[in-house]
Design a protein around this motif. Structure first.
Motif, PDB file in Angstrom:
ATOM      1  N   MET A   1       0.972  36.286  57.056  1.00  0.00           N
ATOM      2  CA  MET A   1       0.956  37.124  55.871  1.00  0.00           C
ATOM      3  C   MET A   1       1.380  36.310  54.665  1.00  0.00           C
ATOM      4  O   MET A   1       2.176  35.389  54.780  1.00  0.00           O
ATOM      5  N   ARG A   2       0.845  36.670  53.515  1.00  0.00           N
ATOM      6  CA  ARG A   2       1.266  36.050  52.268  1.00  0.00           C
ATOM      7  C   ARG A   2       1.787  37.140  51.330  1.00  0.00           C
ATOM      8  O   ARG A   2       1.327  38.280  51.383  1.00  0.00           O
ATOM      9  N   ILE A   3       2.753  36.774  50.524  1.00  0.00           N
ATOM     10  CA  ILE A   3       3.377  37.714  49.592  1.00  0.00           C
ATOM     11  C   ILE A   3       3.376  37.093  48.209  1.00  0.00           C
ATOM     12  O   ILE A   3       3.747  35.923  48.042  1.00  0.00           O
ATOM     13  N   ASP A   4       3.009  37.886  47.237  1.00  0.00           N
ATOM     14  CA  ASP A   4       3.071  37.448  45.849  1.00  0.00           C
ATOM     15  C   ASP A   4       4.539  37.394  45.435  1.00  0.00           C
ATOM     16  O   ASP A   4       5.274  38.378  45.560  1.00  0.00           O
ATOM     17  N   PHE A   5       4.966  36.245  44.949  1.00  0.00           N
ATOM     18  CA  PHE A   5       6.364  36.058  44.568  1.00  0.00           C
ATOM     19  C   PHE A   5       6.785  37.058  43.495  1.00  0.00           C
ATOM     20  O   PHE A   5       7.910  37.555  43.514  1.00  0.00           O
ATOM     21  N   ASN A   6       5.888  37.370  42.573  1.00  0.00           N
ATOM     22  CA  ASN A   6       6.227  38.301  41.493  1.00  0.00           C
ATOM     23  C   ASN A   6       6.530  39.703  42.013  1.00  0.00           C
ATOM     24  O   ASN A   6       7.362  40.406  41.443  1.00  0.00           O
ATOM     25  N   LEU A   7       5.862  40.128  43.082  1.00  0.00           N
ATOM     26  CA  LEU A   7       6.135  41.438  43.678  1.00  0.00           C
ATOM     27  C   LEU A   7       7.589  41.505  44.163  1.00  0.00           C
ATOM     28  O   LEU A   7       8.308  42.463  43.874  1.00  0.00           O
ATOM     29  N   ILE A   8       8.019  40.477  44.871  1.00  0.00           N
ATOM     30  CA  ILE A   8       9.391  40.442  45.388  1.00  0.00           C
ATOM     31  C   ILE A   8      10.385  40.293  44.242  1.00  0.00           C
ATOM     32  O   ILE A   8      11.410  40.982  44.199  1.00  0.00           O
ATOM     33  N   CYS A   9      10.073  39.421  43.323  1.00  0.00           N
ATOM     34  CA  CYS A   9      10.968  39.175  42.191  1.00  0.00           C
ATOM     35  C   CYS A   9      11.159  40.448  41.357  1.00  0.00           C
ATOM     36  O   CYS A   9      12.281  40.778  40.973  1.00  0.00           O
ATOM     37  N   ASP A  10      10.080  41.162  41.090  1.00  0.00           N
ATOM     38  CA  ASP A  10      10.178  42.416  40.328  1.00  0.00           C
ATOM     39  C   ASP A  10      11.001  43.460  41.069  1.00  0.00           C
ATOM     40  O   ASP A  10      11.786  44.187  40.465  1.00  0.00           O
ATOM     41  N   ALA A  11      10.841  43.543  42.375  1.00  0.00           N
ATOM     42  CA  ALA A  11      11.593  44.517  43.170  1.00  0.00           C
ATOM     43  C   ALA A  11      13.088  44.190  43.197  1.00  0.00           C
ATOM     44  O   ALA A  11      13.919  45.080  43.338  1.00  0.00           O
ATOM     45  N   LEU A  12      13.413  42.914  43.030  1.00  0.00           N
ATOM     46  CA  LEU A  12      14.810  42.479  43.080  1.00  0.00           C
ATOM     47  C   LEU A  12      15.365  42.217  41.688  1.00  0.00           C
ATOM     48  O   LEU A  12      16.133  41.274  41.476  1.00  0.00           O
ATOM     49  N   ASP A  13      15.001  43.052  40.757  1.00  0.00           N
ATOM     50  CA  ASP A  13      15.505  43.011  39.372  1.00  0.00           C
ATOM     51  C   ASP A  13      15.277  41.663  38.701  1.00  0.00           C
ATOM     52  O   ASP A  13      16.153  41.155  37.995  1.00  0.00           O
ATOM     53  N   ASP A  14      14.111  41.068  38.937  1.00  0.00           N
ATOM     54  CA  ASP A  14      13.715  39.794  38.310  1.00  0.00           C
ATOM     55  C   ASP A  14      14.680  38.646  38.607  1.00  0.00           C
ATOM     56  O   ASP A  14      14.813  37.723  37.809  1.00  0.00           O
ATOM     57  N   ASP A  15      15.340  38.692  39.745  1.00  0.00           N
ATOM     58  CA  ASP A  15      16.245  37.616  40.161  1.00  0.00           C
ATOM     59  C   ASP A  15      15.467  36.638  41.043  1.00  0.00           C
ATOM     60  O   ASP A  15      15.297  36.859  42.247  1.00  0.00           O
ATOM     61  N   GLU A  16      14.983  35.557  40.437  1.00  0.00           N
ATOM     62  CA  GLU A  16      14.158  34.597  41.168  1.00  0.00           C
ATOM     63  C   GLU A  16      14.929  33.890  42.276  1.00  0.00           C
ATOM     64  O   GLU A  16      14.378  33.606  43.335  1.00  0.00           O
ATOM     65  N   ASP A  17      16.199  33.600  42.033  1.00  0.00           N
ATOM     66  CA  ASP A  17      17.010  32.926  43.057  1.00  0.00           C
ATOM     67  C   ASP A  17      17.190  33.811  44.285  1.00  0.00           C
ATOM     68  O   ASP A  17      17.105  33.341  45.417  1.00  0.00           O
ATOM     69  N   LEU A  18      17.437  35.088  44.058  1.00  0.00           N
ATOM     70  CA  LEU A  18      17.578  36.026  45.177  1.00  0.00           C
ATOM     71  C   LEU A  18      16.252  36.167  45.914  1.00  0.00           C
ATOM     72  O   LEU A  18      16.210  36.178  47.150  1.00  0.00           O
ATOM     73  N   ALA A  19      15.154  36.253  45.179  1.00  0.00           N
ATOM     74  CA  ALA A  19      13.835  36.369  45.813  1.00  0.00           C
ATOM     75  C   ALA A  19      13.547  35.158  46.696  1.00  0.00           C
ATOM     76  O   ALA A  19      13.061  35.308  47.818  1.00  0.00           O
ATOM     77  N   ARG A  20      13.868  33.955  46.212  1.00  0.00           N
ATOM     78  CA  ARG A  20      13.668  32.750  47.023  1.00  0.00           C
ATOM     79  C   ARG A  20      14.541  32.772  48.272  1.00  0.00           C
ATOM     80  O   ARG A  20      14.097  32.417  49.362  1.00  0.00           O
ATOM     81  N   ALA A  21      15.800  33.189  48.113  1.00  0.00           N
ATOM     82  CA  ALA A  21      16.715  33.233  49.257  1.00  0.00           C
ATOM     83  C   ALA A  21      16.230  34.213  50.315  1.00  0.00           C
ATOM     84  O   ALA A  21      16.274  33.925  51.517  1.00  0.00           O
ATOM     85  N   VAL A  22      15.742  35.363  49.878  1.00  0.00           N
ATOM     86  CA  VAL A  22      15.273  36.391  50.814  1.00  0.00           C
ATOM     87  C   VAL A  22      14.007  35.936  51.534  1.00  0.00           C
ATOM     88  O   VAL A  22      13.890  36.063  52.756  1.00  0.00           O
ATOM     89  N   LEU A  23      13.051  35.396  50.796  1.00  0.00           N
ATOM     90  CA  LEU A  23      11.804  34.935  51.417  1.00  0.00           C
ATOM     91  C   LEU A  23      12.062  33.781  52.385  1.00  0.00           C
ATOM     92  O   LEU A  23      11.465  33.724  53.459  1.00  0.00           O
ATOM     93  N   THR A  24      12.941  32.880  52.019  1.00  0.00           N
ATOM     94  CA  THR A  24      13.283  31.770  52.912  1.00  0.00           C
ATOM     95  C   THR A  24      13.947  32.293  54.179  1.00  0.00           C
ATOM     96  O   THR A  24      13.621  31.860  55.285  1.00  0.00           O
TER      97      THR A  24
END
Length: 102
Positions: free
Chosen positions: A36-59
């Motif tokens: 599966m692939r996920i658009d990073f912006n979808l996750i980032c938007d759901a997590l209040d635009d916190d890119e560091d948190l989005a990277r940590a969660v996806l990793t």
């Protein structure tokens, strides 16, 4: 909360990151061998635009970074194949709100 070896505190609550990663991994397991692939912006938007948190969660969920998206396995499917992207993002936002109330 645990400290790192150098004494500083982790940036995010470990339990929160794990719970968010579990939601993503559960959806990814539905894809089976297709990956599966996920658009990073979808996750980032759901997590209040916190890119560091989005990277940590996806990793933590086992995803690898691709040029525009993150993928696990072959990356032949998307979130929209297994759930509504809006409800998926809402589930992530609900978990985030439980740990970091507004």
């Amino acid at each position: 909360m645990q400290n790192f070896a150098n004494g500083r505190l982790p940036k995010f609550d470990n339990e929160m990151v794990q719970e968010l990663a579990d939601v993503i991994a559960k959806t990814a397991r539905r894809a089976g061998g297709r990956g599966m692939r996920i658009d990073f912006n979808l996750i980032c938007d759901a997590l209040d635009d916190d890119e560091d948190l989005a990277r940590a969660v996806l990793t933590r969920a086992g995803f690898k970074r691709c040029p525009e998206q993150w993928a696990i396995g072959k990356g032949n499917s998307t979130v929209g194949n297994y759930t509504y992207p809006v409800s998926f993002a809402d589930a992530l936002a609900d978990i985030l709100d439980r740990y970091e109330p507004v």
